[in-house]
Design an enzyme around this catalytic site. Structure first.
Site, short mmCIF file in Angstrom:
data_model
loop_
_atom_site.label_atom_id
_atom_site.label_comp_id
_atom_site.label_asym_id
_atom_site.label_seq_id
_atom_site.Cartn_x
_atom_site.Cartn_y
_atom_site.Cartn_z
N LYS A 1 4.66 3.10 -5.17
CA LYS A 1 5.66 3.61 -6.10
C LYS A 1 6.75 2.56 -6.37
CE LYS A 1 3.28 7.49 -5.82
NZ LYS A 1 2.50 7.43 -4.61
N ASP B 1 10.06 10.72 4.89
CA ASP B 1 9.42 10.09 3.73
C ASP B 1 10.51 9.90 2.68
OD1 ASP B 1 8.12 9.48 1.33
OD2 ASP B 1 6.36 10.69 1.83
N ARG C 1 -8.26 -7.46 10.05
CA ARG C 1 -7.98 -6.06 10.37
C ARG C 1 -6.87 -5.96 11.42
NH1 ARG C 1 -10.51 -2.83 14.13
NH2 ARG C 1 -12.37 -4.14 14.14
N TYR D 1 4.97 15.70 -0.26
CA TYR D 1 3.91 15.16 -1.11
C TYR D 1 2.64 16.00 -0.93
CZ TYR D 1 0.55 11.78 -2.97
OH TYR D 1 -0.45 11.17 -3.68
#
Length: 409
Positions: free
Chosen positions: A212, A187, A62, A115
Site C-alpha cells: 500500500k 496494523d 530464503r 482487514y
C-alpha cells in the site's frame, strides 16, 4: 575510507538514505538488486536455521538477502523500531506474527473490524489450531478489558480500521493489555509510518502491508512486521525461514524505492483527501463522509491527538449504493474502480455492509450496530491518490451526476 559524520537525521533523510550506502565495488549511488539465491560459503558453514543469527553471512536467500536487508533497515528507521522482517505479502506478515505468538490453548483478542483476510483467517484457521479468539470493538478500550483472560497472549488492533476508518486509542489499549501480561500488535497500514508510530504509544509490534502506501505505486506486493530485535529474530527464524513466505529481491527494491518518497507522498495524499472529503461532504447526493481529518468524524479528537497525518483514505455513502456503484464504475475516468489502496492513482470500490458481515465480520448485535454507525448499508472506500484534487472532484462530480437524486439531507 574517510569516516563519515552521522548526526541525528530527520524523517525525510532516513526515507532516502536509511539502509543504503554506495556500492563499494561499482560506487553506484542508487541501491542495486541482488537476485542470487545462493552465496559462496566457507567450508563447514551450517545449513540449518537452528544456527541462524544476525552474524550469519549470506548463504541462501530464503534466510536473508542483501536487497531485502536494505529495505528492512529503512522500514525500521521510518517506524522507530529496533528491527523489521519483510515478507512476500501483508498477509504473510500477519500469519507469521500470529504463529510466532500463539499456540494451542492460547487466547487472541482482535478488533472486530480488520482487514478482510485477517478477519477471515481468525474466523476459521486460527481457531482450528486450538487458539481461542475473541473479537471486540476496540474503539472503546474498556471492551478490551472485559475480553481479556489469563491466557490472552496477544491483542491485535487495526487503526484506522479497514474499511470503515474507525480508530483505536493505542496508548489506552496497550496499557490495559500490558496490565494483563498480553502483547499488543497494531496494523497501521492505513496510517503508514508517517501517520503514526504505534511502538511509541506502547505497542509491541507494528504490521504494514508494504503493497500500500510504503510501496505507493501499485506494482509490488509485500508485508512487514516490526518490533524489538529479539522478537524479530524469533519471527524470522521460527516462521519466515521455515514457512518460506519471503519477499523477492525485486519487489524489495521496488518497495524500497517507493519508501524513499513516502513522507512527501503522504503529505500530498492528506492534502488531496481533505479537499475531496470536503467536496463530497457538501455534495447533495452524498449522505455521509468519514475521514479522520474532518471535524465530523466521530473520533476526530482522537485522530487529532494520535495521528500525525490523516492519510488518503476516506469513505462516503450515497442512497442505493449498490446501483450507484455501477454508475460510478462506468462514469469515472481518472479514479479507477478497483480494489487496493495507497497508490499514486486514486482507487474506489463499493463495500456492501450485508456482504461484509456475511463474509468477513462475525459480530454480536452491538458490534454490528457500531459497524453500521460508520458504514450504513454500504460504503465507497476511496483511496485518494496524487492527482490534482480539483481533477478528482470534477471526476466525482461527473460520475455522481448520473446517480438518481434523493431527498435532500
Amino acid at each position: 575510507m574517510t569516516e563519515k559524520n552521522t548526526p541525528h537525521r530527520g524523517l525525510m533523510t532516513d526515507a532516502v538514505h536509511a539502509g543504503e550506502t554506495p556500492d563499494p565495488v561499482t560506487r553506484a549511488s542508487a541501491p542495486g538488486i541482488v537476485t542470487s539465491t545462493t552465496f559462496l560459503a566457507d567450508a563447514g558453514a551450517s545449513f540449518s536455521a537452528e544456527d541462524f543469527g544476525d552474524a550469519t553471512p549470506y548463504l541462501y536467500s530464503r534466510w536473508k538477502n542483501p536487497t531485502v536487508d536494505q529495505l528492512e533497515q529503512k522500514l525500521a528507521a521510518l517506524e522507530g523500531a529496533e528491527a523489521a522482517v519483510a515478507f512476500g505479502s501483508g498477509m504473510a506478515a500477519v500469519t507469521a506474527l500470529l504463529l510466532y505468538n500463539l499456540s494451542a490453548g492460547d487466547h487472541l483478542v482482535i478488533s472486530d473490524v480488520s482487514y478482510a483476510a485477517t478477519a477471515e483467517m481468525t474466523n476459521e484457521l486460527i481457531p482450528r489450531l486450538g487458539i481461542s479468539v475473541t473479537k471486540v470493538d476496540m474503539s472503546d478500550p474498556e471492551n478490551l478489558r472485559d475480553a481479556l483472560r489469563p491466557n490472552t497472549r496477544l491483542v491485535y488492533a487495526e487503526t484506522p480500521a479497514n474499511p470503515i476508518l474507525r480508530l483505536t486509542d493505542i496508548e489506552a489499549v496497550a496499557g490495559i493489555a500490558h496490565e494483563n501480561g498480553s502483547k499488543v500488535a497494531v496494523d497501521a497500514t492505513f496510517a503508514s509510518p508517517i501517520g503514526i508510530h504505534p511502538l511509541e504509544l506502547g505497542a509491541d509490534y507494528v504490521i504494514h502491508s508494504l503493497t500500500k502506501y510504503i510501496c505507493g505505486h501499485g506494482d509490488a506486493i509485500g508485508g512487514a512486521v516490526l518490533g524489538n530485535r529479539k522478537d524479530m529474530a524469533g519471527i524470522r527464524k521460527e516462521v519466515e525461514i521455515r514457512t518460506g513466505g519471503i519477499l523477492s529481491p525485486f519487489n524489495a527494491w521496488l518497495i524500497q524505492r517507493g519508501a524513499s518518497t513516502l513522507p512527501l507522498r503522504m503529505k500530498a495524499h492528506e492534502t488531496g483527501a481533505l479537499a475531496v472529503a470536503k467536496f463530497l461532504e457538501d455534495h447533495p447526493k452524498v449522505t455521509r463522509v468519514v475521514y479522520p481529518g474532518l471535524a465530523s468524524h466521530p473520533q476526530h479528537a482522537l485522530a487529532a491527538r494520535q495521528l500525525k497525518n490523516f492519510s488518503g483514505m476516506l469513505t462516503f455513502q450515497v442512497a442505493d449504493g449498490a446501483n450507484a456503484a455501477k454508475i460510478l464504475a462506468d462514469r469515472l475516468s481518472i479514479i479507477h474502480y478497483a480494489v487496493s489502496l495507497g497508490h499514486v492513482r486514486s482507487l474506489v470500490f463499493y463495500l456492501p455492509t450485508d456482504e461484509m458481515l456475511r463474509t468477513s465480520f462475525r459480530m454480536t448485535p452491538a458490534q454490528e450496530r457500531s459497524y453500521r454507525a460508520f458504514a450504513g448499508d454500504g460504503i465507497f472506500r476511496l483511496s485518494v491518490g496524487l492527482e490534482d484534487p480539483e481533477d478528482l472532484c470534477a471526476d466525482l462530480e461527473y460520475a455522481l451526476a448520473g446517480v438518481p437524486s434523493t431527498t435532500p439531507r
